[in-house]
Design an enzyme around this catalytic site. Structure first.
Site, PDB file in Angstrom:
ATOM      1  N   HIS A 474       4.366 -10.849  12.070  1.00 25.79           N
ATOM      2  CA  HIS A 474       5.736 -10.899  12.581  1.00 25.79           C
ATOM      3  C   HIS A 474       6.530 -12.088  12.047  1.00 25.79           C
ATOM      4  CE1 HIS A 474       4.255  -8.529  16.398  1.00 25.79           C
ATOM      5  NE2 HIS A 474       4.356  -7.765  15.319  1.00 25.79           N
TER       6      HIS A 474
HETATM    7  C1  LIG Z   1       0.442  -4.681   8.888  1.00 24.60           C
HETATM    8  C2  LIG Z   1       1.659  -4.814   9.784  1.00 24.60           C
HETATM    9  C3  LIG Z   1       1.581  -4.406  11.113  1.00 24.60           C
HETATM   10  C4  LIG Z   1       2.690  -4.522  11.946  1.00 24.60           C
HETATM   11  N1  LIG Z   1       2.638  -3.970  13.191  1.00 24.60           N
HETATM   12  C5  LIG Z   1       3.784  -3.893  13.921  1.00 24.60           C
HETATM   13  C6  LIG Z   1       3.816  -3.126  15.121  1.00 24.60           C
HETATM   14  O1  LIG Z   1       2.833  -2.490  15.521  1.00 24.60           O
HETATM   15  N2  LIG Z   1       4.979  -3.088  15.823  1.00 24.60           N
HETATM   16  C7  LIG Z   1       6.087  -3.774  15.427  1.00 24.60           C
HETATM   17  O2  LIG Z   1       7.100  -3.739  16.126  1.00 24.60           O
HETATM   18  N3  LIG Z   1       6.076  -4.505  14.285  1.00 24.60           N
HETATM   19  C8  LIG Z   1       4.972  -4.537  13.506  1.00 24.60           C
HETATM   20  N4  LIG Z   1       4.987  -5.193  12.316  1.00 24.60           N
HETATM   21  C9  LIG Z   1       6.193  -5.947  11.944  1.00 24.60           C
HETATM   22  C10 LIG Z   1       7.383  -5.089  11.548  1.00 24.60           C
HETATM   23  O3  LIG Z   1       6.961  -3.933  10.857  1.00 24.60           O
HETATM   24  C11 LIG Z   1       8.338  -5.931  10.702  1.00 24.60           C
HETATM   25  O4  LIG Z   1       8.758  -7.053  11.443  1.00 24.60           O
HETATM   26  C12 LIG Z   1       9.575  -5.165  10.272  1.00 24.60           C
HETATM   27  O5  LIG Z   1       9.206  -3.983   9.610  1.00 24.60           O
HETATM   28  C13 LIG Z   1      10.424  -6.048   9.360  1.00 24.60           C
HETATM   29  O6  LIG Z   1      11.520  -5.317   8.889  1.00 24.60           O
HETATM   30  P1  LIG Z   1      12.428  -5.879   7.716  1.00 24.60           P
HETATM   31  O7  LIG Z   1      13.500  -4.891   7.505  1.00 24.60           O
HETATM   32  O8  LIG Z   1      12.800  -7.276   8.048  1.00 24.60           O
HETATM   33  O9  LIG Z   1      11.473  -5.971   6.442  1.00 24.60           O
HETATM   34  P2  LIG Z   1      10.599  -4.838   5.747  1.00 24.60           P
HETATM   35  O10 LIG Z   1      10.452  -3.658   6.623  1.00 24.60           O
HETATM   36  O11 LIG Z   1       9.364  -5.499   5.268  1.00 24.60           O
HETATM   37  O12 LIG Z   1      11.502  -4.355   4.530  1.00 24.60           O
HETATM   38  C14 LIG Z   1      11.801  -5.096   3.392  1.00 24.60           C
HETATM   39  C15 LIG Z   1      11.920  -4.132   2.228  1.00 24.60           C
HETATM   40  O13 LIG Z   1      12.591  -4.753   1.162  1.00 24.60           O
HETATM   41  C16 LIG Z   1      11.918  -4.474  -0.047  1.00 24.60           C
HETATM   42  N5  LIG Z   1      12.218  -5.573  -0.951  1.00 24.60           N
HETATM   43  C17 LIG Z   1      11.902  -6.877  -0.773  1.00 24.60           C
HETATM   44  N6  LIG Z   1      12.362  -7.604  -1.800  1.00 24.60           N
HETATM   45  C18 LIG Z   1      12.998  -6.762  -2.624  1.00 24.60           C
HETATM   46  C19 LIG Z   1      13.672  -6.939  -3.852  1.00 24.60           C
HETATM   47  N7  LIG Z   1      13.802  -8.142  -4.412  1.00 24.60           N
HETATM   48  N8  LIG Z   1      14.192  -5.842  -4.464  1.00 24.60           N
HETATM   49  C20 LIG Z   1      14.090  -4.619  -3.900  1.00 24.60           C
HETATM   50  N9  LIG Z   1      13.443  -4.408  -2.728  1.00 24.60           N
HETATM   51  C21 LIG Z   1      12.906  -5.465  -2.089  1.00 24.60           C
HETATM   52  C22 LIG Z   1      10.465  -4.411   0.373  1.00 24.60           C
HETATM   53  O14 LIG Z   1       9.672  -3.775  -0.583  1.00 24.60           O
HETATM   54  C23 LIG Z   1      10.560  -3.689   1.699  1.00 24.60           C
HETATM   55  O15 LIG Z   1      10.540  -2.299   1.534  1.00 24.60           O
HETATM   56  C24 LIG Z   1       3.898  -5.108  11.451  1.00 24.60           C
HETATM   57  C25 LIG Z   1       3.983  -5.509  10.121  1.00 24.60           C
HETATM   58  C26 LIG Z   1       2.893  -5.361   9.278  1.00 24.60           C
HETATM   59  C27 LIG Z   1       3.019  -5.782   7.834  1.00 24.60           C
END
Ligand SMILES: Cc1cc2nc3c(=O)[nH]c(=O)nc-3n(C[C@H](O)[C@H](O)[C@H](O)COP(=O)(O)OP(=O)(O)OC[C@H]3O[C@@H](n4cnc5c(N)ncnc54)[C@H](O)[C@@H]3O)c2cc1C
Length: 537
Positions: A474
């Site tokens: 997280h």
């Molecule tokens: C193994 C795991 C288990 C988890 N379990 C839970 C759970 O059970 N419940 C829960 O609520 N949360 C859980 N989380 C946390 C939750 O999934 C994340 O906090 C949330 O998905 C974050 O969302 P985000 O949009 O900030 O980033 P992300 O969903 O990580 O999205 C970022 C995206 O941007 C893309 N990206 C990054 N840099 C670039 C770039 N330079 N160019 C193009 N694309 C790029 C990445 O590839 C990715 O697809 C878990 C996370 C993980 C990894």
């Protein structure tokens, strides 16, 4: 600004198709008035294990869909590097996560508001949680139906997970059927972001319904390298796809949704970050923004493993060829059974100190055991309950190591840096042991394998945490919202000091909320979409 023949122009360019980016792509294209380009570094979400809840274990170290980061050696964890999975695929981390739907505490958002973030108190954000949600149990004061994100009850009857809830009640922790309702405290089953037993990532729930719209273009395997500026106005995104460098131009805004590690990395690569750091990598400074990459925080967990007296654990299913096949068939036919197990089945939120106003510890219970997440299950019957501190005081940082966008950044979380953080885990383990010793679970317990019954003193428990502590995945707050000089974005998520640029993802959280971060990130993107569309009028 040198527009080359690869130029293409859109109203909005979104970097990152993760939990937040897919929400933006859907909402910003819904009325057909704006054109949107969504850039994603990873591939399409075709990997079969993405769609089966238990598959998250298989994706934990699957490099085709995972950035697979590591921290630097952590000073308080015996200088161990802590593995950091992050989704690199349509849906981002929502395609590889543990699927648990937990919003955090009302007080988390009221604290954000109290820190000067007008519009982000619990009453302000609740409508966005509800707007996103399609709650299986129906609508009520705290829940919505009709939103894109299915939120469902678990589809498997498991005696151990049930026993955990009964044992918690026996140990004085009341049963709570809804961690996302009036209050979080208590023990119960988690709900998950699934639809009829299949994962509902944001790629599934938000992107898929929007993908055929003529005003949305999605580019996969497209790594954003840097943002292009005209003075202090963000104009374009340079990205690499199949070896070619291209530039996409934004008429209105660029929305960075790369997640808590990649968003600050992209800002720094683009000249927005601490001046000294940028200079040391030869990057031209667009804005000296010392807060970019600061305030990194994460939930740390330690896992208590128990040998089970009965063959009712997932270990027993996986290690028995016939039961394994039966589980597969059960899932194929009905989308039920052990393959629907998510990152936790039941759990609890409690206070380690009665003087606290709200819980400071979360337990994730799961009816299997393994030495390390993502590795083979034990050959014996076993189950795991992890202890996680909800509001860590420890703060870390994210810094680029190179001006080359393909080089992973330096991640320092500084887990366990404060006495409060250490105390919460030690006391959390002790309370968990009271639950494990309560009659309903005791019947299933042969012995505690890890840390083991002999690990009792503060000193020994601390040593166990240092040796084995890891992440609950997280990370947040590296592009923190706020009003102080180190805050990166304002309350409309606009990067302070820059025009035409917002950050919309888990990195903007003013601090880590007390729960799992997927639902809050989706809420943030829902709210951001409204603000972006309002500003476009
Ligand atoms: C193994 C795991 C288990 C988890 N379990 C839970 C759970 O059970 N419940 C829960 O609520 N949360 C859980 N989380 C946390 C939750 O999934 C994340 O906090 C949330 O998905 C974050 O969302 P985000 O949009 O900030 O980033 P992300 O969903 O990580 O999205 C970022 C995206 O941007 C893309 N990206 C990054 N840099 C670039 C770039 N330079 N160019 C193009 N694309 C790029 C990445 O590839 C990715 O697809 C878990 C996370 C993980 C990894």
């Amino acid at each position: 600004m040198n527009k080359n023949k690869d130029t293409s122009e859109f109203d909005y360019v979104i970097v990152g198709a993760g939990s937040a980016g897919c929400v933006l792509a859907n909402r910003l294209t819904a009325d057909g008035k704006h054109s949107v380009l969504l850039l994603e570094a990873g591939p399409k979400d075709t990997h079969i294990w993405i769609h089966i809840p238990l598959g998250y274990g298989k994706l934990f170290k699957e490099k085709s869909v995972n950035w697979m980061y590591q921290t630097e050696p952590e000073p308080e964890l015996n200088r161990r590097q802590v593995y950091q999975p992050r989704g690199k695929v349509l849906g981002g981390s929502s395609s590889i996560n543990g699927l648990l739907y937990v919003r955090g505490q009302h007080e988390d958002y009221d604290r954000w508001r109290q820190r000067g973030n007008a519009g982000w108190g619990f009453d302000d954000v609740l409508p966005y949680f509800k707007k996103a949600e399609n709650q299986q149990r129906g609508p009520d004061k705290y829940h919505g139906t009709g939103g894109p994100l299915p939120v469902s009850d678990w589809r498997h009857a498991d005696p151990l997970s049930e026993a955990f809830i009964v044992a918690a009640a026996e140990a004085g922790i009341a049963t709570n059927p809804d961690f996302n309702g009036a209050k979080q405290e208590g023990a119960g089953f988690f709900q998950t972001t699934t639809r009829r037993g299949r994962r509902a990532s944001t790629a599934f729930s938000y992107l898929r319904p929007a993908i055929k719209r003529g005003n949305l273009r999605v580019e996969t395997s497209a790594l954003a390298q840097r943002l292009v500026f005209e003075g202090r106005r963000a104009r374009g995104v340079e990205y690499k796809q199949n070896g070619s460098l291209r530039t996409a131009w934004a008429r209105k805004e660029i929305l960075v949704s790369g997640g808590a590690y990649n968003s600050p990395q992209l800002l720094q690569l683009s000249g927005i970050g601490p001046a000294e750091l940028l200079k040391s990598h030869g990057i031209d400074i667009v804005l000296d923004a010392p807060g970019v990459g600061n305030d990194l925080q994460d939930h740390m967990q330690v896992r208590v493993v128990t040998r089970c007296s009965q063959r009712v654990t997932l270990n027993d299913v996986v290690n028995h060829p016939i039961r394994k096949v039966m589980a597969g068939l059960h899932y194929a036919a009905l989308r039920r059974g052990p393959l629907t197990i998510a990152g936790g089945t039941s759990g609890a939120f409690f206070k380690t100190d009665p003087r606290l106003a709200t819980p400071d510890v979360q337990i994730h219970f799961i009816p299997f055991s393994t030495d390390k997440m993502g590795e083979k299950l034990h050959s014996f019957s076993g189950f795991t309950a992890s202890v996680c501190q909800l509001r860590p005081e420890s703060r870390g940082s994210l810094r680029i190591k190179s001006a080359d966008p393909s080089v992973p950044p330096e991640i320092r979380i500084n887990y366990f840096a404060t006495e409060t953080d250490r105390r919460a885990l030690i006391d959390g383990i002790r309370i968990l042991r009271r639950i494990l010793a309560a009659p309903a679970l005791k019947a299933y317990c042969v012995e505690e394998i890890d840390p083991g019954a002999k690990t009792v003193s503060d000193e020994d428990l601390l040593d166990f945490c240092r040796r084995t502590g890891s992440t609950v995945y997280h990370p947040t707050s590296t592009c923190r919202m706020g009003n102080d000089p180190l805050a990166v974005v304002d309350q409309r998520l606009k990067v302070r000091g820059i025009e035409g640029l917002r950050v919309v993802d888990a990195s903007i959280m003013p601090d880590l909320m007390s729960g799992n971060t997927n639902a809050p990130t989706i809420m943030i993107a829902e709210k951001a979409s409204d603000m972006i569309l309002e500003d476009a009028r």
